[in-house]
Design an enzyme around this catalytic site. Structure first.
Site, short mmCIF file in Angstrom:
data_model
loop_
_atom_site.label_atom_id
_atom_site.label_comp_id
_atom_site.label_asym_id
_atom_site.label_seq_id
_atom_site.Cartn_x
_atom_site.Cartn_y
_atom_site.Cartn_z
N GLU A 127 44.89 20.27 -13.80
CA GLU A 127 44.23 21.04 -12.74
C GLU A 127 42.88 20.46 -12.34
O GLU A 127 42.04 21.15 -11.79
CB GLU A 127 44.07 22.51 -13.15
CG GLU A 127 45.39 23.20 -13.43
CD GLU A 127 46.36 23.14 -12.25
OE1 GLU A 127 45.90 23.15 -11.10
OE2 GLU A 127 47.59 23.07 -12.50
N ASP A 217 50.66 16.82 -7.09
CA ASP A 217 51.93 17.28 -7.65
C ASP A 217 53.13 16.64 -6.95
O ASP A 217 53.27 16.74 -5.72
CB ASP A 217 52.05 18.79 -7.50
CG ASP A 217 50.96 19.53 -8.27
OD1 ASP A 217 50.31 18.90 -9.12
OD2 ASP A 217 50.77 20.74 -8.01
#
Length: 687
Positions: A127, A217
């Site tokens: 993250e 991602d």
């Protein structure tokens, strides 16, 4: 800047699935994303890029799809792909101890090296959570560089024009290099037409930029709404690859090649932050609304980009203070990590359980379900309970302990034997925040209360059903899509006043909030709480939790205790209530009422009970509730509303049971017992 060479596209993709995710979900991700992405890139050996697969996912894919993953290994060996490392189970490194950071990183480093013969030099930061304290663990593990958002650099006063290479930082004299991920590229790939992306990159090359950094991602390339058809069916990925390769002003490279050929742009010290969306998600209401309104007003005034680096919102760790359930998970993990570190030679199985419990997904919530998904929290608890059981064998502890583990200002009382543990918080409610079965590796108190979330304000504007059709060129990002997966109403999002725990008591419909721990009874191997007219006691024995309430001078009052029980089957077909006579009372997703109904002075309908069994096929176990005298009982599903990349959804968190008695005498005791067993135990007893 270098005007004599083309722009280098440093493209990286990050693949991850949470520990404990459903196998069918991972399989779908592979078929719609990982497999076609790798097959497409394998056909273009001159297109160089980087990839990161979290260790847990990599193990899963290599076991079930070895041929597909061999494509990736072959691309590594021929120099087309650079594999990045990370913590093996994808922890937020800043949220775990240094010893575990190093252990997690080395685990995946060794795994990648043994598989491909190439030791990783770069690491993906989960993250993109940056804290300077992670530098030493990364460097100690052999990592030379990581990727973080360009937003991190903008917060230091850098401009976008400065961010066309890498910078260096240090912590205590230990160096680490940092590549800034372009937010502009993150929002273009794969949503803008491929030709527009190529033109954007060529414009950066024309401006003399040395590099464009992308790392995000891989699931955006096939799993996010509308992306599978767009990326593969309509040929977006091929068009991008061929457009880049055909461009005279763009080249591709691995991060390691670029790092070896170019010097650092200089030293930089980044603030504690993550990507800008995360900084908003981590704020509670109403602060999240205030922050969003501030950003919107600045944008409307034309100052949005100018001032945004100085309007940061929260930090990732705020999730731990925002959600007590997350904080409890985190502090239990830290406590067990410390116990494991005290062993002279920690067993590898216990270390693996700790690492799985450190997987980040269940600790936070944003666009994705995370903390709101019961099966992800359950996976963390499975591993924590397994770890604690193993530690109790290696390193026995007292049967009762009192400490403020979660730092909330209230003591928690741990009472356990080899089968079961109950943890009761001394916060006035005297409710159990944990009931863990070591045999089943399950915490029955693992529920989540309803919170006010900022995105709840968008529900009235969300259509129900399938994704909308996108008009024109490109597709919409999941950040911009608003829809509901099922009908929702205002009552579904009313926040809870009290936590979702076990044995929250009410007297004449008023919550009892003035219990206090009876310190004088601390040596009795049970947790005692007192308040005027009531003594409440928790005890554990041979897999059974017993809760007693001793009443004085309260005859005729209505007494209710509420239990929120986490049952893994939720509202699926494998969870059911079994009544005292052996009949089925319905599933956990249904309303069940066992109470006397009075009609014109006559008793009709349902009767009270003293026994109820909750059978759960997913858990492979039963929870039997027995009361010392018949009780009126109401059971209903407790659901929350959260968002995911697919839209708003109602998710069942637990079964809410309310047991109601009328206190019969001036001096009396009511007893509730919860007995936990595996299904096969009871089947063998019957046979």
């Amino acid at each position: 800047m270098n005007l004599n060479h083309p722009l280098t596209l440093l493209l990286g993709v990050h693949a991850h699935q949470p520990v404990g995710n459903f196998p069918e979900v991972i399989e779908d991700a592979h078929q719609r994303c990982y497999k076609p992405f790798l097959e497409t890139l394998h056909a273009y050996p001159e297109f160089r890029f980087a990839a990161h697969f979290s260790g847990w996912l990599l193990d899963w894919l290599r076991e079930r799809h070895p041929d597909d993953m061999e494509l990736l290994a072959a691309m590594v060996r021929r120099g087309q792909v650079e594999l990045f490392s990370s913590g093996d189970t994808e922890p937020v490194l800043a949220a775990i101890p240094h010893r575990d950071r190093v252990g997690q990183l080395r685990t995946l480093n060794d795994k990648l090296t043994a598989w491909t013969g190439v030791r990783p030099r770069g690491a993906w930061l989960t993250e993109r959570v940056w804290e300077p304290s992670v530098v030493t663990a990364l460097a100690e593990s052999g990592i030379d560089y990581v990727t973080v958002d360009d937003y991190h650099f903008l917060c230091t006063g850098k401009t976008s024009a400065d961010l066309d290479g890498y910078y260096s930082t240090e912590e205590g004299g230990t160096r680490l290099d940092l590549f800034p991920i372009s937010e502009a590229l993150r929002y273009r790939l794969p949503f803008a037409p491929a030709a527009e992306v190529v033109a954007y990159l060529e414009s950066k090359a024309a401006a003399g930029r040395s590099a464009a950094v992308y790392f995000d991602d891989i699931e955006k390339f096939g799993i996010w709404p509308e992306t599978y058809d767009w990326v593969y069916g309509r040929g977006w990925l091929k068009a991008l690859i061929e457009g880049v390769l055909a461009s005279p002003t763009i080249t591709t490279a691995t991060y390691s090649d670029f790092h070896d050929r170019h010097p650092s742009h200089g030293v930089v010290y980044l603030p504690t932050t993550s990507y800008s969306e995360m900084n908003e998600w981590t704020l509670p209401m109403p602060a999240a609304d205030i922050y969003a309104e501030l950003l919107a007003s600045e944008q409307a005034a034309g100052r949005g980009e100018y001032h945004r680096p100085f309007l940061r919102g929260g930090i990732w760790r705020n999730f731990l203070s925002r959600y007590p359930e997350s904080n409890w998970l985190h502090k239990r993990m830290l406590g067990l990590s410390s116990r494991l570190a005290e062993l002279p030679t920690p067993p590898s199985a216990l270390t693996a359980a700790l690492y799985r419990a450190q997987a980040n997904d269940a600790y936070w919530h944003g666009l994705f379900g995370g903390l709101y998904l019961p099966h992800l929290r359950r996976a963390v608890w499975n591993n924590l309970v397994e770890l604690e059981a193993g530690l109790d064998i290696q390193q026995p502890r007292p049967a009762i302990q009192t400490l403020d583990l979660d730092l909330d200002g209230h003591q928690e009382i741990f009472v356990h034997d080899s089968e079961l543990q109950v943890v009761v918080r001394d916060d006035g409610l005297a409710a159990a925040c944990e009931l863990s079965s070591y045999r089943l590796r399950h915490n029955f108190a693992d529920s989540l209360r309803r919170y006010q979330e900022r995105y709840h304000g968008r529900i009235g504007r969300a259509p129900i059903g399938s994704p909308h059709e996108h008009k024109g060129e490109g597709i919409a990002s999941a950040h911009d899509i608003v829809r509901c997966k099922q009908p929702l109403c205002a009552a579904d999002i009313v926040p809870d006043v009290l936590p979702r725990a076990l044995c929250i008591d009410r007297l004449n419909d008023v919550a009892i909030t003035d219990y206090r721990l009876d310190e004088a009874m601390a040596e009795t191997l049970a947790a005692h709480f007192v308040r005027p007219g009531i003594v409440k006691r928790y005890a554990i024995d041979a897999g059974t939790l017993t809760v007693d309430w001793e009443f004085t001078h309260l005859a005729g009052r209505c007494f209710v205790t509420e239990l929120n029980l986490a049952m893994p089957s939720c509202d699926g077909f494998l969870g059911r209530y079994v009544l005292a006579d052996g009949s089925i009372g319905g599933g956990f997703g249904q309303l069940l009422q066992l109470a006397e109904e009075q009609t014109e002075g006559q008793t009709e309908g349902l009767t009270e009970t003293d026994t109820l069994t909750l059978e759960d096929g997913v858990l492979g176990g039963r929870l039997v509730l027995r009361t010392s005298q018949a009780v009126a009982l109401e059971c209903r599903p407790h659901k929350t509303v959260s968002q995911s990349e697919a839209g708003f959804e109602k998710i069942m968190q637990s079964v809410e049971l309310r047991l109601r008695w009328v206190i019969p005498d001036a001096a009396c005791t009511l007893r509730l017992q919860l007995q936990v067993s595996e299904v096969r135990d009871q089947e063998s007893e019957r046979n």
